[in-house]
Write a protein that holds these residues in place. Structure first.
Motif, PDB file in Angstrom:
ATOM      1  N   SER A  41      45.582  69.358   7.101  1.00 49.16           N
ATOM      2  CA  SER A  41      46.465  68.467   6.328  1.00 49.16           C
ATOM      3  C   SER A  41      45.534  67.062   5.744  1.00 49.16           C
ATOM      4  O   SER A  41      44.423  67.117   6.114  1.00 49.16           O
ATOM      5  N   ALA A  42      46.363  66.349   4.847  1.00 47.61           N
ATOM      6  CA  ALA A  42      45.578  65.390   4.168  1.00 47.61           C
ATOM      7  C   ALA A  42      46.754  64.307   3.976  1.00 47.61           C
ATOM      8  O   ALA A  42      47.798  64.878   3.365  1.00 47.61           O
ATOM      9  N   TYR A  43      46.325  63.101   4.037  1.00 50.64           N
ATOM     10  CA  TYR A  43      47.297  61.976   3.676  1.00 50.64           C
ATOM     11  C   TYR A  43      46.566  61.211   2.593  1.00 50.64           C
ATOM     12  O   TYR A  43      45.424  60.861   2.810  1.00 50.64           O
ATOM     13  N   LEU A  44      47.121  61.147   1.520  1.00 50.22           N
ATOM     14  CA  LEU A  44      46.423  60.364   0.232  1.00 50.22           C
ATOM     15  C   LEU A  44      47.400  59.295  -0.294  1.00 50.22           C
ATOM     16  O   LEU A  44      48.596  59.556  -0.516  1.00 50.22           O
ATOM     17  N   THR A  45      46.593  58.049  -0.513  1.00 53.75           N
ATOM     18  CA  THR A  45      47.512  57.162  -1.277  1.00 53.75           C
ATOM     19  C   THR A  45      46.304  56.987  -2.578  1.00 53.75           C
ATOM     20  O   THR A  45      45.440  57.149  -2.485  1.00 53.75           O
ATOM     21  N   TRP A  46      47.473  56.903  -3.598  1.00 52.18           N
ATOM     22  CA  TRP A  46      46.606  56.868  -5.029  1.00 52.18           C
ATOM     23  C   TRP A  46      47.461  55.806  -5.778  1.00 52.18           C
ATOM     24  O   TRP A  46      48.492  55.834  -6.124  1.00 52.18           O
ATOM     25  N   GLY A  47      46.956  54.551  -5.811  1.00 48.63           N
ATOM     26  CA  GLY A  47      47.967  53.524  -6.456  1.00 48.63           C
ATOM     27  C   GLY A  47      48.971  53.149  -5.617  1.00 48.63           C
ATOM     28  O   GLY A  47      48.859  53.231  -4.210  1.00 48.63           O
ATOM     29  N   LYS A  48      50.119  53.110  -6.133  1.00 51.01           N
ATOM     30  CA  LYS A  48      51.243  53.176  -5.090  1.00 51.01           C
ATOM     31  C   LYS A  48      51.951  54.364  -4.797  1.00 51.01           C
ATOM     32  O   LYS A  48      53.142  54.588  -4.224  1.00 51.01           O
ATOM     33  N   ASN A  49      51.212  55.382  -5.231  1.00 50.10           N
ATOM     34  CA  ASN A  49      51.556  56.809  -4.541  1.00 50.10           C
ATOM     35  C   ASN A  49      51.236  57.009  -3.192  1.00 50.10           C
ATOM     36  O   ASN A  49      50.168  56.869  -2.606  1.00 50.10           O
ATOM     37  N   LYS A  50      52.330  57.713  -2.422  1.00 48.03           N
ATOM     38  CA  LYS A  50      51.817  58.308  -1.032  1.00 48.03           C
ATOM     39  C   LYS A  50      52.075  59.726  -0.811  1.00 48.03           C
ATOM     40  O   LYS A  50      53.458  60.079  -1.003  1.00 48.03           O
ATOM     41  N   VAL A  51      51.246  60.387  -0.289  1.00 43.45           N
ATOM     42  CA  VAL A  51      51.265  61.786  -0.351  1.00 43.45           C
ATOM     43  C   VAL A  51      50.820  62.609   0.843  1.00 43.45           C
ATOM     44  O   VAL A  51      49.667  62.115   1.427  1.00 43.45           O
ATOM     45  N   MET A  52      51.650  63.418   1.459  1.00 40.41           N
ATOM     46  CA  MET A  52      51.089  64.260   2.700  1.00 40.41           C
ATOM     47  C   MET A  52      51.112  65.609   2.160  1.00 40.41           C
ATOM     48  O   MET A  52      52.009  66.340   1.687  1.00 40.41           O
ATOM     49  N   ALA A  53      50.205  66.390   2.608  1.00 38.00           N
ATOM     50  CA  ALA A  53      49.964  67.691   2.172  1.00 38.00           C
ATOM     51  C   ALA A  53      49.563  68.376   3.735  1.00 38.00           C
ATOM     52  O   ALA A  53      48.935  67.903   4.374  1.00 38.00           O
ATOM     53  N   ALA A  54      50.261  69.372   3.973  1.00 39.66           N
ATOM     54  CA  ALA A  54      49.950  70.233   5.263  1.00 39.66           C
ATOM     55  C   ALA A  54      49.960  71.870   4.648  1.00 39.66           C
ATOM     56  O   ALA A  54      50.609  72.242   3.751  1.00 39.66           O
ATOM     57  N   VAL A  55      49.049  72.528   5.225  1.00 34.85           N
ATOM     58  CA  VAL A  55      48.504  73.829   5.016  1.00 34.85           C
ATOM     59  C   VAL A  55      48.907  74.609   6.596  1.00 34.85           C
ATOM     60  O   VAL A  55      48.569  74.213   7.513  1.00 34.85           O
ATOM     61  N   TYR A  56      49.729  75.823   5.974  1.00 32.54           N
ATOM     62  CA  TYR A  56      49.626  76.648   7.289  1.00 32.54           C
ATOM     63  C   TYR A  56      49.270  78.115   6.633  1.00 32.54           C
ATOM     64  O   TYR A  56      49.572  78.562   5.693  1.00 32.54           O
ATOM     65  N   GLY A  57      48.427  78.660   7.501  1.00 39.28           N
ATOM     66  CA  GLY A  57      48.220  80.041   7.287  1.00 39.28           C
ATOM     67  C   GLY A  57      46.369  80.128   7.091  1.00 39.28           C
ATOM     68  O   GLY A  57      45.665  79.350   7.509  1.00 39.28           O
ATOM     69  N   PRO A  58      45.841  81.215   6.701  1.00 42.05           N
ATOM     70  CA  PRO A  58      46.666  82.508   6.321  1.00 42.05           C
ATOM     71  C   PRO A  58      47.337  83.365   7.476  1.00 42.05           C
ATOM     72  O   PRO A  58      46.981  83.027   8.625  1.00 42.05           O
ATOM     73  N   ARG A  59      48.901  83.492   7.073  1.00 39.32           N
ATOM     74  CA  ARG A  59      49.381  84.244   8.137  1.00 39.32           C
ATOM     75  C   ARG A  59      50.420  85.352   7.382  1.00 39.32           C
ATOM     76  O   ARG A  59      50.477  85.303   6.127  1.00 39.32           O
ATOM     77  N   GLU A  60      50.735  86.144   8.240  1.00 42.80           N
ATOM     78  CA  GLU A  60      51.630  87.301   7.710  1.00 42.80           C
ATOM     79  C   GLU A  60      52.645  86.957   6.771  1.00 42.80           C
ATOM     80  O   GLU A  60      53.378  86.112   7.147  1.00 42.80           O
ATOM     81  N   LEU A  61      52.717  87.384   5.591  1.00 42.18           N
ATOM     82  CA  LEU A  61      53.822  86.976   4.769  1.00 42.18           C
ATOM     83  C   LEU A  61      55.078  87.629   4.729  1.00 42.18           C
ATOM     84  O   LEU A  61      55.444  88.989   4.828  1.00 42.18           O
ATOM     85  N   HIS A  62      56.239  86.804   5.223  1.00 42.26           N
ATOM     86  CA  HIS A  62      57.565  87.405   5.089  1.00 42.26           C
ATOM     87  C   HIS A  62      58.488  86.635   4.124  1.00 42.26           C
ATOM     88  O   HIS A  62      58.369  85.738   3.700  1.00 42.26           O
TER      89      HIS A  62
END
Ligand code: UDP
Length: 250
Positions: A41-62
């Motif tokens: 995961s990563a939390y990013l602030t860029w000026g007035k933007n606030k963004v959260m990114a989350a990654v799951y995997g690699p896992r079996e694709l359904h």
């Protein structure tokens, strides 16, 4: 873009509305590994933007029919929270978020060693919590750090930044008013180590010379952003060994 111009975007000192120079980024901060239950995961602030990114995997694709027997599929989903903008955003996917999700998936698939994980999915969720122009670049930048934080084999990260044109000048990293009342916005993403361009869009009009200037500004800024991305990872992995909190639930 294309709106009737009713405000000056550059003052008599050659500075922008928020006091920035033409080639100056808004302030960017990135923190890696802040969600316990995501693989990365990563939390990013860029000026007035606030963004959260989350990654799951690699896992079996359904579902299974969506699997690719030769490689993993990178599935990015960009979502703008309804409270992220002044006029409440209607919840759920729309044309814009589907477009941004697609371009993110395509960009990120360039760096992940997808051949190592046949039939798998790498899911990347990006939540825009506050938006103030440039969120697709912020989303790609944050997602790359989250992928690296997840320990997913990859060749590099992707760094992204827009440049554009306001009041007849080519400038870096448009803010909200600049985006609304400016003449062009050019989001760019690159793989810094190779220089490969993985995203290039243009809203508005530029001459060829302006376009070249805009590309140079954006690409230079991507290298600056890359340093911030790497610092976030270094910080994360130089402290986690000492942290009992991180070890508790393993
Ligand atoms: N925006 C908004 N409502 C929306 C979509 C966008 O208020 O439904 C705002 C938001 O601040 C966003 C900006 O418009 O950052 C510019 O949007 P654009 O589509 O150019 O994408 P971005 O610059 O965020 O990558």
């Amino acid at each position: 873009m294309g709106m009737d111009k009713d405000m000056d975007l550059i003052d008599e000192d050659g500075l922008r509305l928020d006091g920035r120079k033409f080639d100056e980024l808004r302030e960017i901060n990135i923190e890696a590994g802040i969600l316990k239950r995501a693989d990365g995961s990563a939390y990013l602030t860029w000026g007035k933007n606030k963004v959260m990114a989350a990654v799951y995997g690699p896992r079996e694709l359904h579902p299974r029919h969506a699997q690719d027997p030769s490689k993993a599929v990178v599935q990015a989903r960009y979502n703008m929270a309804s409270f992220s903008v002044p006029d409440r955003k209607r919840p759920g996917p729309d044309r814009r978020s589907v477009e941004i999700s697609k371009l993110m998936s395509e960009a990120l698939e360039e760096i992940v060693f997808v051949e190592q994980f046949p039939r798998s999915a790498v899911d990347v969720f990006v939540e825009i919590l506050e938006a103030s122009a440039g969120t697709r670049c912020a989303a790609i930048t944050a997602a790359s750090v989250a992928l690296a934080d997840a320990g997913i084999p990859m060749s590099d990260m992707i760094a992204s930044c827009a440049s554009g044109k306001i009041d007849g000048h080519v400038v870096l990293d448009l803010g909200k008013n600049e985006d609304n009342f400016g003449e062009a916005d050019v989001p760019v993403a690159i793989v810094p180590r190779t220089g490969k361009i993985t995203l290039l869009q243009m809203d508005g009009n530029l001459t060829i010379e302006e376009y070249e200037e805009a590309m140079e500004l954006a690409i230079n800024a991507c290298h600056e952003i890359y340093d911030i991305q790497r610092e976030a990872l270094k910080k994360r992995y130089s402290t986690s060994i000492d942290s009992y909190e991180d070890l508790e639930e393993v």
